[in-house]
Design a protein around this motif. Structure first.
Motif, short mmCIF file in Angstrom:
data_model
loop_
_atom_site.label_atom_id
_atom_site.label_comp_id
_atom_site.label_asym_id
_atom_site.label_seq_id
_atom_site.Cartn_x
_atom_site.Cartn_y
_atom_site.Cartn_z
N MET A 190 8.26 -14.04 34.71
CA MET A 190 7.95 -14.29 33.30
C MET A 190 7.26 -15.64 33.11
N LYS A 191 7.67 -16.62 33.92
CA LYS A 191 7.06 -17.95 33.92
C LYS A 191 6.99 -18.37 35.37
N PRO A 192 5.80 -18.63 35.87
CA PRO A 192 5.69 -19.03 37.28
C PRO A 192 6.31 -20.41 37.50
N VAL A 193 6.41 -20.79 38.74
CA VAL A 193 6.98 -22.09 39.09
C VAL A 193 6.23 -23.18 38.31
N THR A 194 7.02 -23.98 37.59
CA THR A 194 6.49 -25.02 36.72
C THR A 194 7.24 -26.31 36.95
N GLU A 195 6.52 -27.41 37.08
CA GLU A 195 7.17 -28.71 37.29
C GLU A 195 7.71 -29.24 35.97
N VAL A 196 8.92 -29.76 36.01
CA VAL A 196 9.50 -30.53 34.91
C VAL A 196 9.44 -31.96 35.40
N GLU A 197 8.48 -32.71 34.88
CA GLU A 197 8.14 -34.02 35.41
C GLU A 197 9.35 -34.93 35.62
N GLY A 198 9.47 -35.40 36.85
CA GLY A 198 10.53 -36.33 37.20
C GLY A 198 11.89 -35.70 37.41
N MET A 199 12.00 -34.37 37.24
CA MET A 199 13.30 -33.73 37.35
C MET A 199 13.36 -32.62 38.40
N GLY A 200 12.32 -31.77 38.45
CA GLY A 200 12.33 -30.66 39.38
C GLY A 200 11.37 -29.57 38.97
N TRP A 201 11.69 -28.32 39.36
CA TRP A 201 10.83 -27.18 39.10
C TRP A 201 11.67 -26.02 38.60
N LEU A 202 11.06 -25.21 37.72
CA LEU A 202 11.74 -24.02 37.23
C LEU A 202 10.80 -22.83 37.29
N SER A 203 11.37 -21.66 37.29
CA SER A 203 10.64 -20.42 37.06
C SER A 203 11.59 -19.52 36.28
N ILE A 204 11.02 -18.53 35.62
CA ILE A 204 11.83 -17.60 34.85
C ILE A 204 11.45 -16.20 35.29
N ILE A 205 12.48 -15.41 35.59
CA ILE A 205 12.25 -14.05 36.08
C ILE A 205 13.01 -13.05 35.21
N GLU A 206 12.53 -11.83 35.26
CA GLU A 206 13.23 -10.71 34.62
C GLU A 206 13.66 -9.78 35.74
N ASP A 207 14.95 -9.43 35.77
CA ASP A 207 15.41 -8.55 36.83
C ASP A 207 15.00 -7.11 36.52
N PRO A 208 15.19 -6.18 37.46
CA PRO A 208 14.75 -4.80 37.24
C PRO A 208 15.44 -4.10 36.06
N THR A 209 16.53 -4.67 35.54
CA THR A 209 17.21 -4.07 34.39
C THR A 209 16.76 -4.67 33.07
N GLY A 210 15.91 -5.71 33.12
CA GLY A 210 15.42 -6.34 31.90
C GLY A 210 16.11 -7.64 31.53
N ALA A 211 17.10 -8.06 32.31
CA ALA A 211 17.79 -9.33 32.03
C ALA A 211 16.94 -10.50 32.53
N GLY A 233 16.72 -17.97 34.70
CA GLY A 233 15.88 -19.04 35.21
C GLY A 233 16.32 -19.47 36.59
N LEU A 234 15.36 -19.94 37.38
CA LEU A 234 15.64 -20.51 38.70
C LEU A 234 15.32 -22.00 38.60
N TRP A 235 16.09 -22.84 39.29
CA TRP A 235 15.91 -24.29 39.20
C TRP A 235 16.04 -24.93 40.57
N GLU A 236 15.04 -25.75 40.92
CA GLU A 236 15.09 -26.58 42.12
C GLU A 236 14.95 -28.02 41.67
N PRO A 237 15.99 -28.84 41.86
CA PRO A 237 15.87 -30.24 41.44
C PRO A 237 14.98 -31.03 42.38
N GLN A 238 14.40 -32.08 41.85
CA GLN A 238 13.57 -32.99 42.65
C GLN A 238 14.50 -33.79 43.55
N ASP A 239 14.07 -34.02 44.79
CA ASP A 239 14.85 -34.86 45.69
C ASP A 239 14.96 -36.25 45.11
N GLU A 240 16.12 -36.84 45.24
CA GLU A 240 16.31 -38.19 44.70
C GLU A 240 16.15 -39.22 45.76
#
Length: 122
Positions: A91-112, A115-122
């Motif tokens: 639904m939303k490709p991998v996107t940087e959240v400046e200074g914090m990390g990256w997110l993406s948003i997916i819809e599962d096969p049932t419609g739910a 979001g996925l989140w990878e924090p930036q290394d500190e």
């Protein structure tokens, strides 16, 4: 625990109403932060122990208010591609959240939606 829920976000049609409701219901501490979008504000939700979150104005025209959980991943690109390969929709490709990390948003096969989140290394 592998891949725990790490953040919960409310996209709402009325941030002031949501802030008033949830701060009184749960006694959450709310802090407004600027967003990269023009005039945008993000309200951080500090809950003490447990998973915190945030709230912001719904950005999808005509959409109602909705909560979205985010799950921690170690490789956002790989996890997003894997979700797609397993029949999920990006639904939303991998996107940087400046200074914090990256997110993406997916819809599962049932419609739910989740979001996925990878924090930036500190």
């Amino acid at each position: 625990m592998a891949n725990p829920f790490v953040h919960v976000e409310l996209s709402t049609t009325s941030v002031p109403k949501a802030k008033a409701f949830y701060s009184k219901l749960f006694k959450w501490k709310l802090a407004d932060l600027p967003m990269a979008t023009p005039g945008g504000k993000y309200t951080a939700i500090q809950v003490g122990d447990g998973t915190g979150g945030g709230m912001m104005k719904q950005m999808i025209p005509g959409a109602g208010s909705a909560w979205m959980p985010y799950v921690l991943v170690t490789d956002i690109d790989a996890a997003t591609k894997k979700a797609n390969k397993l029949g999920g929709k990006i639904m939303k490709p991998v996107t940087e959240v400046e200074g914090m990390g990256w997110l993406s948003i997916i819809e599962d096969p049932t419609g739910a939606i989740i979001g996925l989140w990878e924090p930036q290394d500190e």
